[in-house]
Design an enzyme around this catalytic site. Sequence first.
Site, PDB file in Angstrom:
ATOM      1  N   SER A 117       0.888  -1.159   0.193  1.00  0.00           N
ATOM      2  CA  SER A 117       0.101  -0.171   0.007  1.00  0.00           C
ATOM      3  C   SER A 117       1.021   1.131   0.090  1.00  0.00           C
ATOM      4  O   SER A 117       2.077   1.227   0.504  1.00  0.00           O
ATOM      5  CB  SER A 117      -0.829  -0.255   1.306  1.00  0.00           C
ATOM      6  N   TYR A 141      -1.359   0.021  10.408  1.00  0.00           N
ATOM      7  CA  TYR A 141      -1.581  -0.572   9.114  1.00  0.00           C
ATOM      8  C   TYR A 141      -0.667  -0.429   8.100  1.00  0.00           C
ATOM      9  O   TYR A 141       0.015  -1.358   7.530  1.00  0.00           O
ATOM     10  CB  TYR A 141      -2.956  -0.138   8.450  1.00  0.00           C
ATOM     11  N   LYS A 145       2.118  -3.419   6.681  1.00  0.00           N
ATOM     12  CA  LYS A 145       2.463  -3.591   5.133  1.00  0.00           C
ATOM     13  C   LYS A 145       3.901  -3.535   4.805  1.00  0.00           C
ATOM     14  O   LYS A 145       4.689  -4.050   4.051  1.00  0.00           O
ATOM     15  CB  LYS A 145       1.674  -2.540   4.201  1.00  0.00           C
TER      16      LYS A 145
END
Length: 323
Positions: A117, A141, A145
């Site tokens: 991402s 988050y 990633k």
Amino acid sequence: MTWLITGGAGYIGAHVVRAMLDAGERAVVLDDLSTGIAERVPEGVPLVVGSTLDEALLGRLMRDRGVTGVVHLAAKKQVGESVDLPLHYYRENVEGLRTLLSAVTDAGVASFVFSSSAAVYGMPDVDLVTEETPCVPMSPYGETKLAGEWLVRATGRATGLSTASLRYFNVAGAATPELADTGVFNLVPMVFEKLTEGAPPRVFGADYPTPDGTCVRDYIHVVDLAEAHVATARRLREAPGTDLTLNIGRGEGVSVREMIDRINALTGHTLPPSVVDRRPGDPARVVASADRIASELGWKARYDVEDMIASAWAGWTRNHPAK
Ligand code: WQD
């Protein structure tokens, strides 16, 4: 070649499954259906309901189905939720990936495509973000990633697994109305929801250092994104030992205000947006340089923002019929 597509019942995953089938590949889907929808998996594609944390299941699945490559999309993806539930995010996104990679190497699978991402970049201070721009994630988050990319690359180097990490920018649109995103967590569906309620769409802050004061992003049609996976998968198969990290965006910045204006124009709404407080943690501008994927794979986005809005709206009106 048979591709295991984890998260293949999700919004993006279901588009990847279709693109792979269209390219003549075989696919099998693993999805725990926590946010995925079984009906999104096309007829003829086996759906195994289960978790990437279940190593015994993964081992059986790879053996029984003759899996030769994996596209790993299954993950938790809400930035705000990751701040409240970091342990859950690390378990699902990092431990789930570690377990999957363990099964992949045990089974001798050759190729691995990882969904990463733009969140790995955090608040980039550059006009166009290249793959060399420093990664400073701003949320658990984004951290999961980035840690995932490291894990994938290290495994590739140690075992010869061919790998690619694809850094998605802001994904929107749908191939068909049935495949539209059903979550209301991003700008486009959040604006649709307000318009459907007869309320003005919200702009989270108009005092950013950008031309119109609102945040600028790089929106990418989910069909283009899915085709980037096909191009990547092809490369991994043809060139063992590959280790790729690629931005997937269009290289075109669009502001929140411009997006809302275009949504209004395309859907026939006229309510002007209301400016509310900034949402904490939002970077002013995140726009990809899409040069590397163009030169590496010859991939280029085909669809524009109008295509994204129109196809997303067709899905929204299907899922939210007027009362
Ligand atoms: C876009 C812009 C909002 C709703 C997130 C993740 C990223 C990736 C994509 C997964 C922002 C503004 C939004 C609204 C608004 N996800 N906005 N009014 O935050 O760029 O990216 O989703 O990988 O990692 O961070 O996307 O669609 O939430 O917001 O003004 O009603 O729209 O503030 O500037 P974001 P988004």
